[in-house]
Write an enzyme that holds these catalytic residues in place. Structure first.
Site, PDB file in Angstrom:
ATOM      1  N   ARG A 103      -1.954 -36.361 -13.856  1.00 17.61           N
ATOM      2  CA  ARG A 103      -0.650 -36.702 -14.432  1.00 17.61           C
ATOM      3  C   ARG A 103      -0.849 -37.178 -15.861  1.00 17.61           C
ATOM      4  NH1 ARG A 103       3.201 -40.725 -11.198  1.00 17.61           N
ATOM      5  NH2 ARG A 103       1.679 -42.205 -11.966  1.00 17.61           N
ATOM      6  N   THR A 107       4.386 -38.595 -20.046  1.00 13.46           N
ATOM      7  CA  THR A 107       5.436 -37.699 -19.510  1.00 13.46           C
ATOM      8  C   THR A 107       5.424 -37.664 -17.984  1.00 13.46           C
ATOM      9  OG1 THR A 107       3.966 -35.793 -19.466  1.00 13.46           O
ATOM     10  CG2 THR A 107       5.195 -36.159 -21.505  1.00 13.46           C
ATOM     11  N   ASP A 199      -3.522 -47.555  -8.543  1.00 11.79           N
ATOM     12  CA  ASP A 199      -4.061 -46.226  -8.867  1.00 11.79           C
ATOM     13  C   ASP A 199      -5.172 -45.890  -7.889  1.00 11.79           C
ATOM     14  OD1 ASP A 199      -5.672 -44.106 -10.002  1.00 11.79           O
ATOM     15  OD2 ASP A 199      -4.488 -44.403 -11.819  1.00 11.79           O
ATOM     16  N   ASP A 202      -8.599 -44.603  -9.226  1.00 12.46           N
ATOM     17  CA  ASP A 202      -9.393 -45.690  -9.819  1.00 12.46           C
ATOM     18  C   ASP A 202      -9.966 -46.607  -8.745  1.00 12.46           C
ATOM     19  OD1 ASP A 202      -8.798 -44.645 -12.245  1.00 12.46           O
ATOM     20  OD2 ASP A 202      -7.453 -46.255 -12.888  1.00 12.46           O
TER      21      ASP A 202
HETATM   22  C1  PRP Z   1      -2.368 -39.335  -8.572  1.00 17.44           C
HETATM   23  C2  PRP Z   1      -2.284 -38.993  -7.103  1.00 17.44           C
HETATM   24  C3  PRP Z   1      -1.427 -37.772  -7.093  1.00 17.44           C
HETATM   25  C4  PRP Z   1      -0.487 -38.022  -8.244  1.00 17.44           C
HETATM   26  C5  PRP Z   1       0.846 -38.430  -7.683  1.00 17.44           C
HETATM   27  O1  PRP Z   1      -3.291 -38.544  -9.222  1.00 17.44           O
HETATM   28  O2  PRP Z   1      -3.527 -38.791  -6.506  1.00 17.44           O
HETATM   29  O3  PRP Z   1      -2.140 -36.566  -7.284  1.00 17.44           O
HETATM   30  O4  PRP Z   1      -1.050 -39.095  -9.020  1.00 17.44           O
HETATM   31  O5  PRP Z   1       1.760 -38.607  -8.695  1.00 17.44           O
HETATM   32  P1  PRP Z   1       3.037 -37.690  -8.869  1.00 17.44           P
HETATM   33  O6  PRP Z   1       3.649 -37.544  -7.519  1.00 17.44           O
HETATM   34  O7  PRP Z   1       3.889 -38.491  -9.819  1.00 17.44           O
HETATM   35  O8  PRP Z   1       2.611 -36.392  -9.472  1.00 17.44           O
HETATM   36  P2  PRP Z   1      -3.642 -38.696 -10.777  1.00 17.44           P
HETATM   37  O9  PRP Z   1      -2.887 -37.674 -11.581  1.00 17.44           O
HETATM   38  O10 PRP Z   1      -3.500 -40.127 -11.210  1.00 17.44           O
HETATM   39  O11 PRP Z   1      -5.150 -38.241 -10.819  1.00 17.44           O
HETATM   40  P3  PRP Z   1      -6.449 -38.866 -10.121  1.00 17.44           P
HETATM   41  O12 PRP Z   1      -6.331 -38.581  -8.651  1.00 17.44           O
HETATM   42  O13 PRP Z   1      -7.552 -38.104 -10.758  1.00 17.44           O
HETATM   43  O14 PRP Z   1      -6.500 -40.331 -10.425  1.00 17.44           O
HETATM   44  N1  URA Z   2      -0.840 -42.228  -8.443  1.00 12.41           N
HETATM   45  C1  URA Z   2      -1.439 -43.320  -7.903  1.00 12.41           C
HETATM   46  O1  URA Z   2      -2.668 -43.351  -7.738  1.00 12.41           O
HETATM   47  N2  URA Z   2      -0.654 -44.347  -7.554  1.00 12.41           N
HETATM   48  C2  URA Z   2       0.662 -44.347  -7.722  1.00 12.41           C
HETATM   49  O2  URA Z   2       1.323 -45.340  -7.376  1.00 12.41           O
HETATM   50  C3  URA Z   2       1.269 -43.222  -8.298  1.00 12.41           C
HETATM   51  C4  URA Z   2       0.487 -42.170  -8.634  1.00 12.41           C
END
Ligand code: PRP
Ligand code: URA
Length: 207
Positions: A103, A107, A199, A202
């Site tokens: 994400r 945006t 997150d 993380d």
């Molecule tokens: C997180 C999570 C989802 C997404 C959800 O991933 O694991 O894939 O956000 O958010 P959304 O419904 O608003 O799209 P992120 O993009 O943070 O990547 P990561 O798993 O590498 O931390």
């Molecule tokens: N991705 C995450 O890891 N946590 C949230 O709450 C939303 C998106």
């Protein structure tokens, strides 16, 4: 919400609460997420079609069942990786596809950075795995890719879902079965789920 199964099993809810706790450190977080993923997939695969078969026990022939269609697990990177291994323990002959989505912070648009899926998805049961369904942007992008690749039977397994994310997925995929351990309150102004887990990527990887 229609088509959304909230898995209220006490073991799932117990683990979810520990995952939510900000004091839970990455090592324990990984263990708990793996455990909860096994419990959730047990429920998510309950309606898999089976076909009858028979085997020979040491004493006599016995009727039994096999899973009717091959399975593809598709974790959304990174956080979906935290659920993959324990699901593979339950479905060891599943194939695994990967979708990398990140994400964009301002945006909140999900951008692809990796795609690798088995061919001919139409013949598989596909389980899309991502702990968080927040705005729904990542899930819809992943589901669109799966549909482009021919997937017909898809289930979405999330740990925590925001109502906003469910609505967004429902708009594009009204019949998609969604399995989650919780539907939380709402998103904050940065697109994080409240109360959520923070997150997940993380917390899993200590970044
Ligand atoms: C997180 C999570 C989802 C997404 C959800 O991933 O694991 O894939 O956000 O958010 P959304 O419904 O608003 O799209 P992120 O993009 O943070 O990547 P990561 O798993 O590498 O931390
Ligand atoms: N991705 C995450 O890891 N946590 C949230 O709450 C939303 C998106």
């Amino acid at each position: 919400m229609k088509g959304v199964t909230v898995i209220a099993h006490p073991l799932v809810q117990h683990n979810l609460t520990r995952l939510r706790d900000k004091r839970t450190q990455p090592q324990e977080f990984r263990r708990l997420l793996g455990e909860i993923a096994s419990l959730m997939v047990y429920e998510a695969t309950r309606s898999f079609a089976t076909r009858p078969t028979s085997v020979q026990t040491p004493l006599a022939p016995a009727h039994g069942f096999r899973i009717g269609r091959d399975v593809v697990l598709v974790p959304v990177l990174r956080a979906g990786l935290g659920m993959l291994d324990s699901i593979l323990q339950l479905i060891p002959n599943a194939r695994v596809g990967f979708i990398g989505l990140k994400r964009e912070e301002t945006t909140l648009r999900a951008q692809f950075y990796h795609k690798s899926l088995p061919k001919n998805l139409s013949r598989f049961e596909v389980i899309l795995i991502d702990p968080m369904l927040a705005t729904g942007g990542s899930a819809v992008a992943a589901l669109d890719l799966l549909a482009e690749q021919g997937a017909k039977q898809v289930r979405l397994v999330n740990l925590v879902a925001a109502p906003e994310g469910i609505r967004r997925v429902r708009k594009s995929y009204p019949k998609l079965p969604i399995f989650t351990a919780a539907i939380d309150r709402r998103l904050n102004n940065k697109g994080y789920i409240l109360p959520g887990l923070g997150d997940v990527g993380d917390r899993l990887f200590g970044t």
